[in-house]
Design a protein around this motif. Structure first.
Motif, mmCIF file in Angstrom:
data_model
loop_
_atom_site.group_PDB
_atom_site.id
_atom_site.type_symbol
_atom_site.label_atom_id
_atom_site.label_comp_id
_atom_site.label_asym_id
_atom_site.label_seq_id
_atom_site.Cartn_x
_atom_site.Cartn_y
_atom_site.Cartn_z
ATOM 1 N N GLN A 1 57.032 44.686 14.632
ATOM 2 C CA GLN A 1 56.722 45.964 13.996
ATOM 3 C C GLN A 1 56.094 45.763 12.616
ATOM 4 O O GLN A 1 55.295 46.586 12.161
ATOM 5 C CB GLN A 1 57.996 46.805 13.867
ATOM 6 C CG GLN A 1 58.530 47.303 15.192
ATOM 7 C CD GLN A 1 59.901 47.945 15.052
ATOM 8 O OE1 GLN A 1 60.641 47.669 14.107
ATOM 9 N NE2 GLN A 1 60.264 48.786 16.006
ATOM 10 N N ALA A 2 56.450 44.665 11.969
ATOM 11 C CA ALA A 2 55.921 44.371 10.638
ATOM 12 C C ALA A 2 54.600 43.609 10.683
ATOM 13 O O ALA A 2 54.025 43.321 9.633
ATOM 14 C CB ALA A 2 56.944 43.577 9.832
ATOM 15 N N GLY A 3 54.124 43.280 11.893
ATOM 16 C CA GLY A 3 52.826 42.635 11.998
ATOM 17 C C GLY A 3 52.879 41.137 12.200
ATOM 18 O O GLY A 3 52.005 40.408 11.713
ATOM 19 N N PHE A 4 53.871 40.647 12.933
ATOM 20 C CA PHE A 4 53.974 39.226 13.280
ATOM 21 C C PHE A 4 53.954 39.068 14.794
ATOM 22 O O PHE A 4 54.435 39.947 15.520
ATOM 23 C CB PHE A 4 55.271 38.609 12.747
ATOM 24 C CG PHE A 4 55.388 38.554 11.259
ATOM 25 C CD1 PHE A 4 54.990 37.422 10.554
ATOM 26 C CD2 PHE A 4 55.901 39.625 10.540
ATOM 27 C CE1 PHE A 4 55.103 37.365 9.173
ATOM 28 C CE2 PHE A 4 56.013 39.582 9.161
ATOM 29 C CZ PHE A 4 55.620 38.440 8.470
ATOM 30 N N ILE A 5 53.422 37.947 15.248
ATOM 31 C CA ILE A 5 53.575 37.523 16.640
ATOM 32 C C ILE A 5 54.738 36.540 16.673
ATOM 33 O O ILE A 5 54.752 35.570 15.921
ATOM 34 C CB ILE A 5 52.289 36.863 17.162
ATOM 35 C CG1 ILE A 5 51.121 37.852 17.125
ATOM 36 C CG2 ILE A 5 52.492 36.327 18.577
ATOM 37 C CD1 ILE A 5 49.765 37.209 17.369
ATOM 38 N N VAL A 6 55.724 36.801 17.534
ATOM 39 C CA VAL A 6 56.948 36.002 17.544
ATOM 40 C C VAL A 6 57.063 35.288 18.892
ATOM 41 O O VAL A 6 57.045 35.928 19.940
ATOM 42 C CB VAL A 6 58.191 36.865 17.298
ATOM 43 C CG1 VAL A 6 59.422 35.980 17.085
ATOM 44 C CG2 VAL A 6 57.978 37.792 16.099
ATOM 45 N N VAL A 7 57.189 33.968 18.839
ATOM 46 C CA VAL A 7 57.232 33.109 20.026
ATOM 47 C C VAL A 7 58.658 32.582 20.179
ATOM 48 O O VAL A 7 59.151 31.859 19.304
ATOM 49 C CB VAL A 7 56.234 31.945 19.883
ATOM 50 C CG1 VAL A 7 56.280 31.045 21.112
ATOM 51 C CG2 VAL A 7 54.831 32.469 19.619
ATOM 52 N N LEU A 8 59.312 32.920 21.294
ATOM 53 C CA LEU A 8 60.707 32.539 21.508
ATOM 54 C C LEU A 8 60.824 31.693 22.778
ATOM 55 O O LEU A 8 60.871 32.220 23.894
ATOM 56 C CB LEU A 8 61.598 33.774 21.631
ATOM 57 C CG LEU A 8 61.630 34.716 20.425
ATOM 58 C CD1 LEU A 8 60.738 35.928 20.656
ATOM 59 C CD2 LEU A 8 63.050 35.174 20.124
ATOM 60 N N PRO A 9 60.866 30.374 22.651
ATOM 61 C CA PRO A 9 61.043 29.527 23.837
ATOM 62 C C PRO A 9 62.485 29.562 24.336
ATOM 63 O O PRO A 9 63.431 29.745 23.565
ATOM 64 C CB PRO A 9 60.696 28.128 23.318
ATOM 65 C CG PRO A 9 61.007 28.181 21.853
ATOM 66 C CD PRO A 9 60.716 29.595 21.417
ATOM 67 N N THR A 10 62.648 29.405 25.626
ATOM 68 C CA THR A 10 63.963 29.185 26.224
ATOM 69 C C THR A 10 64.174 27.676 26.294
ATOM 70 O O THR A 10 63.429 26.975 26.985
ATOM 71 C CB THR A 10 64.029 29.787 27.636
ATOM 72 O OG1 THR A 10 63.717 31.173 27.569
ATOM 73 C CG2 THR A 10 65.420 29.598 28.227
ATOM 74 N N HIS A 11 65.154 27.173 25.581
ATOM 75 C CA HIS A 11 65.361 25.727 25.536
ATOM 76 C C HIS A 11 66.142 25.284 26.776
ATOM 77 O O HIS A 11 67.378 25.216 26.777
ATOM 78 C CB HIS A 11 66.075 25.330 24.243
ATOM 79 C CG HIS A 11 65.220 25.459 23.032
ATOM 80 N ND1 HIS A 11 64.114 24.658 22.816
ATOM 81 C CD2 HIS A 11 65.289 26.299 21.972
ATOM 82 C CE1 HIS A 11 63.548 24.994 21.673
ATOM 83 N NE2 HIS A 11 64.232 25.986 21.145
ATOM 84 N N VAL A 12 65.392 24.994 27.837
ATOM 85 C CA VAL A 12 65.990 24.580 29.101
ATOM 86 C C VAL A 12 66.856 23.337 28.872
ATOM 87 O O VAL A 12 66.459 22.406 28.183
ATOM 88 C CB VAL A 12 64.882 24.297 30.135
ATOM 89 C CG1 VAL A 12 65.475 23.671 31.386
ATOM 90 C CG2 VAL A 12 64.157 25.585 30.483
ATOM 91 N N GLY A 13 68.053 23.366 29.432
ATOM 92 C CA GLY A 13 69.022 22.296 29.196
ATOM 93 C C GLY A 13 69.985 22.628 28.088
ATOM 94 O O GLY A 13 71.023 21.983 27.937
ATOM 95 N N ASP A 14 69.672 23.664 27.315
ATOM 96 C CA ASP A 14 70.535 24.084 26.208
ATOM 97 C C ASP A 14 70.484 25.603 26.065
ATOM 98 O O ASP A 14 70.468 26.124 24.969
ATOM 99 C CB ASP A 14 70.088 23.402 24.906
ATOM 100 C CG ASP A 14 71.155 23.457 23.825
ATOM 101 O OD1 ASP A 14 72.345 23.619 24.159
ATOM 102 O OD2 ASP A 14 70.796 23.351 22.629
ATOM 103 N N ALA A 15 70.417 26.296 27.210
ATOM 104 C CA ALA A 15 70.267 27.753 27.206
ATOM 105 C C ALA A 15 71.375 28.404 28.021
ATOM 106 O O ALA A 15 71.890 27.819 28.992
ATOM 107 C CB ALA A 15 68.898 28.146 27.747
#
Length: 318
Positions: A89-103
């Motif tokens: 909403q504030a004007g950022f692109i946010v990248v959230l990986p799923t850490h396979v093996g630790d999720a």
């Protein structure tokens, strides 16, 4: 103390999309929050309320800073969905990986060493996948990239920023201290010493484009002050008032002392898990350790204040 975000800084609706990213170990899902001007169409992802429209059109004709956000041990992208929404909403692109093996909800890696090696690579691959995706390549500003990490996500951020881990130091500490949060094992058969042997010749992944870090009670037992002295990035560091879960003297305090450009915020009420978004009731009933706060700790109010501070910090430095 950083000031609050003004209402005029929240100029967009949040959108969200997902993609699968290939990896030598296992493909993993990446969740991307980004700005749109389409009307909000909220939805539910399992028990989670998502106040971001699915696959809405991204704002065109502009470039936005990019934030890589790494979840903690056995968490997931939805652990920080509200922060990611506010950032979009504030004007950022946010990248959230799923850490396979630790999720959460997925099998653990066979050893803690695998997790420590895989996490930075997964984060870097997630960032590359988004920056090369046709939906985002024209709007993502590759000269303005920051990273947020909670717990093991803080370790991930520090590695990508250029920290030099000392796993022998960590193994020595873990051998002489009962500290399961600082010294986790993915398998009962895995020892700190075995992890050190596995990690001895590892060359960590780096992300030289990072310009700023936000660290939420980071796991950092594998670092000492000399490990961090070459990270010349503005860094915003949070720790909880209740340090009984993750030993602060061995983790966040070392990071705060070792980063040359660190801003150490006042300690936040609550414990290590207060940095995770407030839990839906259905999740809270199943995971009291992560979701239930001590009397007088208002996680919603804490997150509102922290989100304002984090956005202001990132706007200043990206």
């Amino acid at each position: 103390m950083l000031g609050p975000v003004h209402a005029e800084d929240i100029r967009y609706t949040a959108a969200v999309s997902t993609m699968m990213v290939a990896d030598p170990v296992a493909a993993f899902q990446v969740v991307v929050f980004y700005p749109t001007q389409d009307p909000l169409r909220a939805w539910h992802a399992g028990p989670f309320d998502i106040n971001a429209s699915r696959d809405a059109a991204a704002v065109s004709g502009m470039r936005f800073p990019v934030i890589l956000l790494s979840h903690g041990r056995q968490g997931g992208p939805m652990s920080h969905r509200m922060l990611a929404t506010a950032l979009a909403q504030a004007g950022f692109i946010v990248v959230l990986p799923t850490h396979v093996g630790d999720a959460s909800g997925a099998p653990l890696a066979k050893s803690q060493a695998e997790i420590l090696v895989n996490r930075p690579r997964q984060a870097k691959q997630a960032l590359a996948a988004v920056l090369n995706d046709a939906r985002f390549t024209s709007i993502a500003d590759q000269d303005r990239i920051g990273m947020i990490g909670h717990s093991a996500g803080g370790y991930t951020a520090l590695i990508l920023a250029g920290a030099q881990p000392n796993f022998a130091h960590a193994a020595q500490y873990c051998a002489s201290h009962h500290d399961p949060a600082s010294c986790p094992t993915a398998s009962a058969a895995t020892t700190p010493a075995a992890n050190v042997l596995t990690l001895a010749n590892w060359q960590p992944d780096r992300e030289p484009r990072l310009k700023a870090l936000v660290l939420l009670d980071p796991l950092a037992v594998m670092f000492d002050r000399s490990s961090l002295q070459n990270i010349a990035l503005p860094s915003l560091i949070y720790a909880p008032q209740d340090g009984s879960y993750l030993n602060q003297a061995t983790n966040v305090d070392v990071v705060a002392a070792g980063l040359p450009q660190a801003s150490f915020m006042p300690r936040v009420p609550g414990n290590h898990f207060v940095f995770i978004d407030p839990c839906p009731d259905a999740v809270a009933k199943l995971n009291a350790l992560v979701c239930q706060d001590a009397p007088g700790v208002d996680r919603n109010a804490i997150h509102l204040k922290m989100t304002q501070e984090i956005i202001a910090f990132l706007q200043q430095h990206l």
